[in-house]
Design a protein around this motif. Structure first.
Motif, PDB file in Angstrom:
ATOM      1  N   PHE B  65       0.822  -1.214   0.000  1.00  0.00           N
ATOM      2  CA  PHE B  65       0.000   0.000   0.000  1.00  0.00           C
ATOM      3  C   PHE B  65       0.856   1.264   0.000  1.00  0.00           C
ATOM      4  O   PHE B  65       0.330   2.364   0.052  1.00  0.00           O
ATOM      5  N   ARG B  66       2.163   1.106   0.020  1.00  0.00           N
ATOM      6  CA  ARG B  66       3.107   2.224   0.063  1.00  0.00           C
ATOM      7  C   ARG B  66       2.850   3.131   1.265  1.00  0.00           C
ATOM      8  O   ARG B  66       2.675   4.345   1.152  1.00  0.00           O
ATOM      9  N   LYS B  67       2.781   2.504   2.403  1.00  0.00           N
ATOM     10  CA  LYS B  67       2.618   3.251   3.650  1.00  0.00           C
ATOM     11  C   LYS B  67       3.830   2.974   4.526  1.00  0.00           C
ATOM     12  O   LYS B  67       4.496   1.951   4.350  1.00  0.00           O
ATOM     13  N   PRO B  68       4.127   3.859   5.461  1.00  0.00           N
ATOM     14  CA  PRO B  68       5.268   3.599   6.344  1.00  0.00           C
ATOM     15  C   PRO B  68       5.038   2.345   7.186  1.00  0.00           C
ATOM     16  O   PRO B  68       3.908   2.071   7.594  1.00  0.00           O
ATOM     17  N   ALA B  69       6.106   1.622   7.439  1.00  0.00           N
ATOM     18  CA  ALA B  69       5.998   0.375   8.196  1.00  0.00           C
ATOM     19  C   ALA B  69       5.646   0.675   9.646  1.00  0.00           C
ATOM     20  O   ALA B  69       6.180   1.591  10.250  1.00  0.00           O
ATOM     21  N   THR B  70       4.696  -0.104  10.193  1.00  0.00           N
ATOM     22  CA  THR B  70       4.280   0.138  11.579  1.00  0.00           C
ATOM     23  C   THR B  70       4.392  -1.109  12.429  1.00  0.00           C
ATOM     24  O   THR B  70       3.833  -1.143  13.516  1.00  0.00           O
ATOM     25  N   PHE B  71       5.098  -2.134  11.950  1.00  0.00           N
ATOM     26  CA  PHE B  71       5.102  -3.379  12.722  1.00  0.00           C
ATOM     27  C   PHE B  71       5.784  -3.215  14.071  1.00  0.00           C
ATOM     28  O   PHE B  71       5.587  -4.000  14.962  1.00  0.00           O
ATOM     29  N   THR B  72       6.589  -2.163  14.234  1.00  0.00           N
ATOM     30  CA  THR B  72       7.299  -2.004  15.506  1.00  0.00           C
ATOM     31  C   THR B  72       6.381  -1.556  16.638  1.00  0.00           C
ATOM     32  O   THR B  72       6.752  -1.655  17.794  1.00  0.00           O
ATOM     33  N   ASP B  73       5.171  -1.049  16.316  1.00  0.00           N
ATOM     34  CA  ASP B  73       4.322  -0.565  17.410  1.00  0.00           C
ATOM     35  C   ASP B  73       3.629  -1.701  18.165  1.00  0.00           C
ATOM     36  O   ASP B  73       3.001  -1.468  19.189  1.00  0.00           O
ATOM     37  N   GLY B  74       3.741  -2.933  17.672  1.00  0.00           N
ATOM     38  CA  GLY B  74       3.248  -4.066  18.441  1.00  0.00           C
ATOM     39  C   GLY B  74       1.804  -4.428  18.192  1.00  0.00           C
ATOM     40  O   GLY B  74       1.324  -5.411  18.738  1.00  0.00           O
ATOM     41  N   SER B  75       1.097  -3.663  17.388  1.00  0.00           N
ATOM     42  CA  SER B  75      -0.326  -3.970  17.214  1.00  0.00           C
ATOM     43  C   SER B  75      -0.511  -5.247  16.407  1.00  0.00           C
ATOM     44  O   SER B  75      -1.384  -6.067  16.713  1.00  0.00           O
ATOM     45  N   ALA B  76       0.322  -5.447  15.374  1.00  0.00           N
ATOM     46  CA  ALA B  76       0.200  -6.661  14.564  1.00  0.00           C
ATOM     47  C   ALA B  76       0.539  -7.893  15.397  1.00  0.00           C
ATOM     48  O   ALA B  76      -0.133  -8.927  15.310  1.00  0.00           O
ATOM     49  N   LEU B  77       1.548  -7.756  16.238  1.00  0.00           N
ATOM     50  CA  LEU B  77       1.937  -8.872  17.104  1.00  0.00           C
ATOM     51  C   LEU B  77       0.797  -9.224  18.050  1.00  0.00           C
ATOM     52  O   LEU B  77       0.479 -10.405  18.278  1.00  0.00           O
ATOM     53  N   LEU B  78       0.147  -8.177  18.600  1.00  0.00           N
ATOM     54  CA  LEU B  78      -0.965  -8.400  19.517  1.00  0.00           C
ATOM     55  C   LEU B  78      -2.107  -9.123  18.810  1.00  0.00           C
ATOM     56  O   LEU B  78      -2.684 -10.083  19.344  1.00  0.00           O
ATOM     57  N   ILE B  79      -2.409  -8.701  17.592  1.00  0.00           N
ATOM     58  CA  ILE B  79      -3.487  -9.343  16.831  1.00  0.00           C
ATOM     59  C   ILE B  79      -3.144 -10.807  16.575  1.00  0.00           C
ATOM     60  O   ILE B  79      -3.973 -11.706  16.749  1.00  0.00           O
TER      61      ILE B  79
END
Lengths: 472, 321
Positions: B65-79
């Motif tokens: 989607f050409r968006k900045p990476a946000t995996f470091t905020d932990g939300s994906a891990l929580l999901i």
């Protein structure tokens, strides 16, 4: 309101364990928490204790005693010009014109020093318009002869008193309107500021004389003095007929005039009111009893080394006031408190009649805000003192849907800054709401114009129709 | 001298969004440890696969989607972790991967990422899996191969098939300690409760939704129980079985899909509780928690109108500013 408190160190004294918690690096706000004979590992408890302690400690208004010292006389003062008109003003305010303290230079514009006019000045090359009048200060002080002491002011006509007050640079309205309540606040507006409480401590008698003056002036039924809770017992004894003392919980938004009046409206049946702070009240009392104009402002100066209260001449450049303080590149100099203050871009900006506090923030204490996405956690909604849906407003403003913002009572926002303070995403919500406010105003005026146009068109149509009917 | 200039305020709390997700993950740890303790490497396989798939799909989708990476905020891990904990241990690897991908893609990113999803992302993924491949999410079947020293029947299926008499053998203390068949983490009632209390103490979650959810379950099942105690189980049984406890603290309190005003939160929680018990009593699925939360998520914008209107402020006229 969740701040990250860390345990700084454990100290054991007389079977009691003290935990020192700190929230910010260098501001001295440490809180001790004791457990007597704690049998368990204290670290087990710490979230509970920390929550009890930190429930908005940062927001507490400081009610400390801080003596007011006189700041040295500046060599030159800068007075912000109101309604500047270059032709008229340059004729009237010529260079080398001697002025006296309290002299009226143009309607509603007074000199706060004795000296000679040095001309108009833009502050920096960045600001093109001449917005300040420069006055060089002379050694001896002369007060304008129009200002006279009126010790027995309670026997005079209110209208005459008001004229005298307006002559003393107090900026009231020209005509009196009936009010039922006068509210005088001795609650500092923001944390870190220690001005009003200290003024009340030092001038208790004079404050009550001023309250009687206001009662006489406005013929209001009630005069209410709002004081922070720690000072309540200090003044409550002096409450007399028609003068009441109201105690305010010393937490941040409670001291703001809008919130203060809203909270008092129910308790004191306030319908229409006049609001003053203690400093203005004291200045009014001084203008009548001593014949002195409002020329000095008490300012709290705070930096890493500590806080101090100074009595500063209005118009003193900040550079002169902050001579002893160390200010580096990339520091933030805030005129006002940490929540509503504006930042200073040049230290030649002057102290004005509205400057309560100068807060020098160190480079590594500066808070950063980003354009992050809203989490929808609702902390801003719970923090908002005027019950706005800040999360939605922020997003509407972000995506330029300003008409929706207006529908959601955006005008009630008092820009207290608590929403941005609590936001875990660090959204610059105050900035967004300000944008929405200004854009909303433009939108409203456009809508108004459109509505007027439509109305006129309709009227014309009606006329034509009527004419047509007549003809047929 | 160069001074920093900005708009107010000049203070900010130290709380960051990544801290919130970190707290959620810390609160999940007891249940995670319980799952690993009970199911061994099967739990490790499913949960780590779910977490890894969620993180990876977050990275890939953001890149696409050409968006900045946000995996470091932990939300994906929580999901990913929550999705893994809802699964039974014997579920095939491709179901886990597809489910975690759907959580991130359809649940979260399609609506604009973190904070924008109208439905809880975990539940969106779970629902698609549960409807498409119901056999793999069937708790009783998937645990049939393991010898866990437990009763191999999912308590809610027994309740559905046989009424309250069938489940009278279950002791409440066993249910509380997690000795029941169910989602790997969802069955660990006591451990989830501990995590939930931690969230409440840290004020990551406010009391309104968890308390009213629990109250809703107890009230509604109490009504059913009072009406006919032979067919309907007692309220505490409802509170301690299925996905109720994980729903109370971790699923219904998702920020983006739950209301933010005080009384709307209470109404939301009560609605979740009521619907849960109604679905359990009259629905086709044995457990109604996830559908109840999903349906209440749809009511969130409406519920948020339940708030006091802002009071107009008085204007002081006499003093010129």
């Amino acid at each position: 309101m969740m701040t990250a408190w860390r345990i700084a160190k454990y100290v054991t004294k007389k079977n009691k364990r003290f935990i020192w918690l700190y929230s910010r690096k260098n501001l001295t706000r440490r809180w001790a928490w004791t457990i007597s004979n704690a049998p368990f590992n204290t670290a087990m408890y710490w979230p509970i204790g920390a929550i009890k302690i930190m429930k908005g400690q940062e927001l507490l208004l400081k009610c400390e005693t801080k003596e007011i010292a006189d700041a040295p006389q500046p060599a030159e003062v800068l007075l912000p010009l109101r309604d500047f008109d270059i032709k008229k003003d340059k004729k009237k305010l010529k260079e080398d014109l001697p002025v006296k303290t309290g002299q009226q230079l143009k309607p509603g514009f007074f000199s706060t020093v004795t000296g000679t006019i040095k001309g108009f000045g833009p502050l920096t090359p960045a600001v093109a318009e001449p917005i300040y009048l420069r006055i060089a200060v002379s050694d001896s002080e002369e007060i304008d002869p129009l200002l006279q002491a009126e010790p027995d002011f309670l026997e005079q006509e209110p209208q005459a008193l008001l004229e005298k007050l307006n002559r003393a640079n107090l900026g009231f309205c020209e005509e009196l309107q009936p009010v039922d309540t006068v509210v005088v606040s001795a609650v500092d507006e923001e944390p870190l500021i220690m001005v009003y409480g200290q003024l009340l401590r030092e001038n208790k008698e004079r404050v009550f004389a001023g309250l009687r003056l206001l009662k006489h002036l406005t013929s209001a039924q009630k005069v209410v003095l709002a004081v922070p809770q720690p000072l309540y017992s200090f003044v409550s004894g002096a409450a007399a007929d028609g003068i009441e003392v109201h105690s305010v919980v010393p937490r941040y938004p409670n001291g703001l005039p809008e919130i203060l009046i809203r909270d008092m409206a129910a308790a004191y049946n306030v319908d229409s009111h006049l609001f003053l702070n203690v400093e203005k009240l004291l200045a009014a009392a001084a203008a009548l009893t001593d014949g002195k104009p409002f020329s000095h402002k008490v300012v709290t100066v705070i930096d890493k080394q500590g806080a101090g209260n100074y009595r500063v001449r209005i118009g003193t450049p900040l550079a002169e006031l902050l001579k002893d303080r160390r200010i580096k590149d990339n520091d933030k100099v805030i005129i006002g408190g940490p929540f509503r203050g504006s930042t200073c871009f040049d230290l030649s900006m002057p102290v004005t009649a509205a400057t309560d506090c100068i807060y020098i923030q160190d480079e590594n204490e500066v808070a950063f805000f980003h354009n992050n996405q809203c989490l929808n956690c609702g902390r801003c909604v719970r923090a908002c003192p005027v019950d706005l849906d800040v999360n939605l407003l922020g997003r509407y403003a972000e995506f330029a849907i300003f008409d929706q913002c207006l529908e959601m009572d955006l005008k009630n926002c008092i820009e207290c800054g608590l929403c941005a303070y609590v936001c875990p995403s660090g959204r610059s919500l105050v900035q967004l709401l300000r944008l929405a406010k200004s854009e909303g105003e433009k939108l409203e005026s456009e809508l108004e114009k459109e509505a007027v146009n439509v109305l006129e068109d309709k009227q014309e149509e009606n006329k034509e129709e009527k004419d047509g009917e007549r003809l047929s | 001298m160069k001074l920093v200039v900005s708009s107010p305020p000049h203070w900010r709390v130290k709380l960051r969004e990544s801290n919130i997700h970190r707290d959620f993950i810390i609160a999940l740890l007891p249940a995670l440890i319980f799952a690993v303790y009970t199911y061994g490497m099967f739990a490790v396989r499913v949960i780590s696969l779910a977490a890894a798939a969620a993180l990876l799909s977050d990275v890939l989708i953001r890149k696409l989607f050409r968006k900045p990476a946000t995996f470091t905020d932990g939300s994906a891990l929580l999901i990913g972790l929550l999705f893994g904990l809802l699964m039974p241990p014997g579920v095939p690897y491709w179901v886990v991967i597809i489910g975690a991908f759907l959580c991130i893609f359809i649940g979260k990113e399609i609506f604009g990422g973190l904070g924008s999803s109208p439905l809880n992302p975990v539940l969106v993924g779970w629902t698609i899996i549960a409807i498409s491949w119901p056999a793999y999410v069937n708790f009783s079947l998937s645990t049939a191969h393991y010898n866990l020293g437990l009763d191999f029947q999912y308590p809610l299926i027994m309740l559905k098939n046989g009424g309250a008499g069938f489940v009278s053998d279950f002791r409440l203390i066993d249910l509380l300690l997690g000795k029941q068949v169910g989602g790997m983490g969802a069955a660990a009632v006591l451990f989830l409760l501990a995590g939930g209390l931690y969230l409440l103490l840290r004020r990551v979650v406010t009391w309104e939704i968890p308390l009213s959810f629990a109250a809703g379950v107890l009230i509604m099942s109490g009504i059913f129980w009072a009406a006919n105690s032979e067919v309907y189980a007692n309220p505490l049984f409802h509170l301690l079985t299925g996905n109720v406890m994980i729903g109370i603290f971790f699923l219904s309190t998702d920020y983006s899909s739950s209301p933010f005003n005080k009384w709307s939160m209470v109404a939301f929680g009560l609605g979740c509780g009521f619907l849960t018990v109604i679905f359990r009593a009259w629905g086709i699925e044995p457990d109604g928690v996830i559908f109840a939360i999903l349906i209440m998520n749809l009511f969130t914008p409406l519920l948020d109108k339940l708030k006091k209107q802002p009071r107009p402020l008085q204007v002081s006229y006499m003093e010129k500013r």
